[in-house]
Design a protein around this motif. Sequence first.
Motif, PDB file in Angstrom:
ATOM      1  N   ASN A   6       0.627  -1.221  -0.202  1.00  0.00           N
ATOM      2  CA  ASN A   6      -0.175   0.045  -0.127  1.00  0.00           C
ATOM      3  C   ASN A   6       0.917   1.135   0.069  1.00  0.00           C
ATOM      4  N   VAL A   7       1.899   1.213   0.719  1.00  0.00           N
ATOM      5  CA  VAL A   7       2.817   2.421   0.894  1.00  0.00           C
ATOM      6  C   VAL A   7       3.564   2.608  -0.495  1.00  0.00           C
ATOM      7  N   ARG A   8       3.848   1.407  -1.082  1.00  0.00           N
ATOM      8  CA  ARG A   8       4.416   1.634  -2.368  1.00  0.00           C
ATOM      9  C   ARG A   8       3.499   2.302  -3.462  1.00  0.00           C
ATOM     10  N   ARG A   9       2.237   1.891  -3.241  1.00  0.00           N
ATOM     11  CA  ARG A   9       1.438   2.315  -4.201  1.00  0.00           C
ATOM     12  C   ARG A   9       1.240   3.958  -4.082  1.00  0.00           C
ATOM     13  N   SER A  10       1.107   4.318  -2.652  1.00  0.00           N
ATOM     14  CA  SER A  10       1.063   5.821  -2.385  1.00  0.00           C
ATOM     15  C   SER A  10       2.108   6.428  -3.014  1.00  0.00           C
ATOM     16  N   ILE A  11       3.206   5.894  -2.873  1.00  0.00           N
ATOM     17  CA  ILE A  11       4.584   6.616  -3.088  1.00  0.00           C
ATOM     18  C   ILE A  11       4.445   6.754  -4.783  1.00  0.00           C
ATOM     19  N   ALA A  12       4.001   5.729  -5.427  1.00  0.00           N
ATOM     20  CA  ALA A  12       4.013   5.732  -6.954  1.00  0.00           C
ATOM     21  C   ALA A  12       2.917   6.578  -7.555  1.00  0.00           C
ATOM     22  N   SER A  13       1.865   6.873  -6.647  1.00  0.00           N
ATOM     23  CA  SER A  13       0.829   7.814  -6.947  1.00  0.00           C
ATOM     24  C   SER A  13       1.110   9.127  -6.837  1.00  0.00           C
ATOM     25  N   PHE A  14       1.828   9.413  -5.630  1.00  0.00           N
ATOM     26  CA  PHE A  14       2.249  10.665  -5.283  1.00  0.00           C
ATOM     27  C   PHE A  14       3.247  11.190  -6.365  1.00  0.00           C
ATOM     28  N   GLU A  15       4.246  10.091  -6.764  1.00  0.00           N
ATOM     29  CA  GLU A  15       5.111  10.641  -7.704  1.00  0.00           C
ATOM     30  C   GLU A  15       4.856  11.181  -8.943  1.00  0.00           C
ATOM     31  N   ILE A  27       0.940  23.567  -2.608  1.00  0.00           N
ATOM     32  CA  ILE A  27       2.105  22.919  -2.296  1.00  0.00           C
ATOM     33  C   ILE A  27       2.252  22.421  -0.739  1.00  0.00           C
ATOM     34  N   HIS A  28       1.520  23.186  -0.020  1.00  0.00           N
ATOM     35  CA  HIS A  28       1.708  23.008   1.624  1.00  0.00           C
ATOM     36  C   HIS A  28       0.846  21.597   1.701  1.00  0.00           C
ATOM     37  N   ALA A  29      -0.358  21.472   0.910  1.00  0.00           N
ATOM     38  CA  ALA A  29      -1.109  20.405   0.940  1.00  0.00           C
ATOM     39  C   ALA A  29      -0.480  19.162   0.523  1.00  0.00           C
ATOM     40  N   MET A  30       0.326  19.243  -0.574  1.00  0.00           N
ATOM     41  CA  MET A  30       1.079  18.221  -0.870  1.00  0.00           C
ATOM     42  C   MET A  30       2.300  17.743  -0.072  1.00  0.00           C
ATOM     43  N   GLU A  31       2.824  18.879   0.533  1.00  0.00           N
ATOM     44  CA  GLU A  31       3.983  18.480   1.481  1.00  0.00           C
ATOM     45  C   GLU A  31       3.553  17.696   2.809  1.00  0.00           C
ATOM     46  N   THR A  32       1.976  18.057   3.197  1.00  0.00           N
ATOM     47  CA  THR A  32       1.692  17.522   4.316  1.00  0.00           C
ATOM     48  C   THR A  32       1.395  16.038   4.237  1.00  0.00           C
ATOM     49  N   GLU A  33       0.863  15.878   2.711  1.00  0.00           N
ATOM     50  CA  GLU A  33       0.592  14.274   2.374  1.00  0.00           C
ATOM     51  C   GLU A  33       1.874  13.640   2.395  1.00  0.00           C
ATOM     52  N   LEU A  34       2.873  14.394   1.840  1.00  0.00           N
ATOM     53  CA  LEU A  34       4.192  13.561   1.630  1.00  0.00           C
ATOM     54  C   LEU A  34       4.875  13.234   3.070  1.00  0.00           C
ATOM     55  N   ALA A  35       4.579  14.217   3.959  1.00  0.00           N
ATOM     56  CA  ALA A  35       5.022  13.871   5.484  1.00  0.00           C
ATOM     57  C   ALA A  35       4.459  12.592   5.896  1.00  0.00           C
ATOM     58  N   LYS A  36       3.046  12.340   5.639  1.00  0.00           N
ATOM     59  CA  LYS A  36       2.418  11.299   6.200  1.00  0.00           C
ATOM     60  C   LYS A  36       2.891   9.941   5.506  1.00  0.00           C
ATOM     61  N   ILE A  37       3.245  10.085   4.102  1.00  0.00           N
ATOM     62  CA  ILE A  37       3.656   8.874   3.427  1.00  0.00           C
ATOM     63  C   ILE A  37       4.995   8.565   3.939  1.00  0.00           C
ATOM     64  N   SER A  38       5.872   9.762   4.075  1.00  0.00           N
ATOM     65  CA  SER A  38       7.172   9.430   4.462  1.00  0.00           C
ATOM     66  C   SER A  38       7.436   8.867   5.954  1.00  0.00           C
ATOM     67  N   ALA A  39       6.144   9.350   6.573  1.00  0.00           N
ATOM     68  CA  ALA A  39       6.211   8.423   8.159  1.00  0.00           C
ATOM     69  C   ALA A  39       6.079   7.119   8.056  1.00  0.00           C
ATOM     70  N   SER A  40       5.041   6.861   7.142  1.00  0.00           N
ATOM     71  CA  SER A  40       4.591   5.343   6.959  1.00  0.00           C
ATOM     72  C   SER A  40       5.730   4.567   6.227  1.00  0.00           C
ATOM     73  N   ALA A  41       6.351   5.118   5.415  1.00  0.00           N
ATOM     74  CA  ALA A  41       7.504   4.565   4.809  1.00  0.00           C
ATOM     75  C   ALA A  41       8.496   4.289   5.768  1.00  0.00           C
ATOM     76  N   ALA A  42       8.960   5.279   6.617  1.00  0.00           N
ATOM     77  CA  ALA A  42       9.967   4.829   7.616  1.00  0.00           C
ATOM     78  C   ALA A  42       9.640   3.886   8.797  1.00  0.00           C
ATOM     79  N   GLN A  67      11.847   2.187   1.120  1.00  0.00           N
ATOM     80  CA  GLN A  67      12.650   3.354   0.631  1.00  0.00           C
ATOM     81  C   GLN A  67      11.913   4.231  -0.282  1.00  0.00           C
ATOM     82  N   ILE A  68      11.955   5.399   0.075  1.00  0.00           N
ATOM     83  CA  ILE A  68      11.122   6.771  -0.669  1.00  0.00           C
ATOM     84  C   ILE A  68      12.139   7.732  -1.512  1.00  0.00           C
ATOM     85  N   PRO A  69      11.696   7.789  -2.617  1.00  0.00           N
ATOM     86  CA  PRO A  69      12.332   8.817  -3.602  1.00  0.00           C
ATOM     87  C   PRO A  69      12.511  10.300  -2.964  1.00  0.00           C
ATOM     88  N   ASP A  70      13.296  11.012  -3.564  1.00  0.00           N
ATOM     89  CA  ASP A  70      13.511  12.402  -3.060  1.00  0.00           C
ATOM     90  C   ASP A  70      12.525  13.362  -3.311  1.00  0.00           C
TER      91      ASP A  70
END
Length: 286
Positions: free
Chosen positions: A194-203, A237-252, A257-260
């Motif tokens: 699920n996390v990898r799908r979220s990362i791919a979708s966000f990418e 951008i702030h909304a996307m950064e907030t979403e990215l922070a949640k994805i990063s927390a789940s990934a950790a 591994q999460i891209p840059d």
Amino acid sequence: MGYGHQITPDEIEQFGEDGIPEAAPTLDQFKEQIDSYEKLYLEMEQVEPVVTFDTWFRLDCKPFKAALLNTIKRWSLLFKQYLIDHVTNSLQGLADFITVTDAGLLNQVQEGDYQGLVTMMAHLMAVKERTEATNTMFEPLKQTIELLKTYDVEMAEEIHLQLQELPEKWRNTVKLGIQAKQQVAPLQANEVANVRRSIASFELRQHEYREAFRKLLVFRYDCSTPYEILDSTHLAIHAMETELAKISASAALFEVQIPDFKQLKMCRKEVRLAKVGDRCGVVCLF
């Protein structure tokens, strides 16, 4: 105490804003420092409190000697107390950690219980992060207690009991962690997917947003509503950064591994530059 030596101006200049990296003093350094104060105390004790010069001038140094001896003893006790607190807090901290973690690791995570899985993964991550430091902490603590004994400082019986019991309790916690990890492995695998799908979708969405961002009118000289566009862009951008922070927390948490995500960072950087450029223009008008 945090650097193991007195900070020099050259070190402050060398590390600058990054700050000087901490390096705790060794036990030998503590011994050297305490011994120096103990030796100085003995030397000062031998100083005569009353001295007579030329048979007529009598100097009474008793108050000064008492104050000096008291200051020397306080410095010696300061270093001893630091070692006492270090031993006490290290053992109590581990004991508290084991109590909380064991209770968490014994919980059974059911399929579909996402919050339960997240809590379990947090416990497993905490054990993993603490393993190296904990495996090597007991022998130095024993050496610290032995050093304090040479200065006639005896630790409480509870400390000695903890030092005997905690290594076995810690090994049991590690075993519980291995068992818990095996138990949640299927659930973890599902969540990793699920996390990898979220990362791919966000990418994909960040690339799409980047393309739209580059076409914004705010980057044209004839833009009539730059502030409104910058504000709405900041919020997006702030909304996307907030979403990215949640994805990063789940990934950790699930060790994914999460891209840059450089495209999103470029958008944020260029929005800031646009605001800075506008402020510079306003300043130039004055």
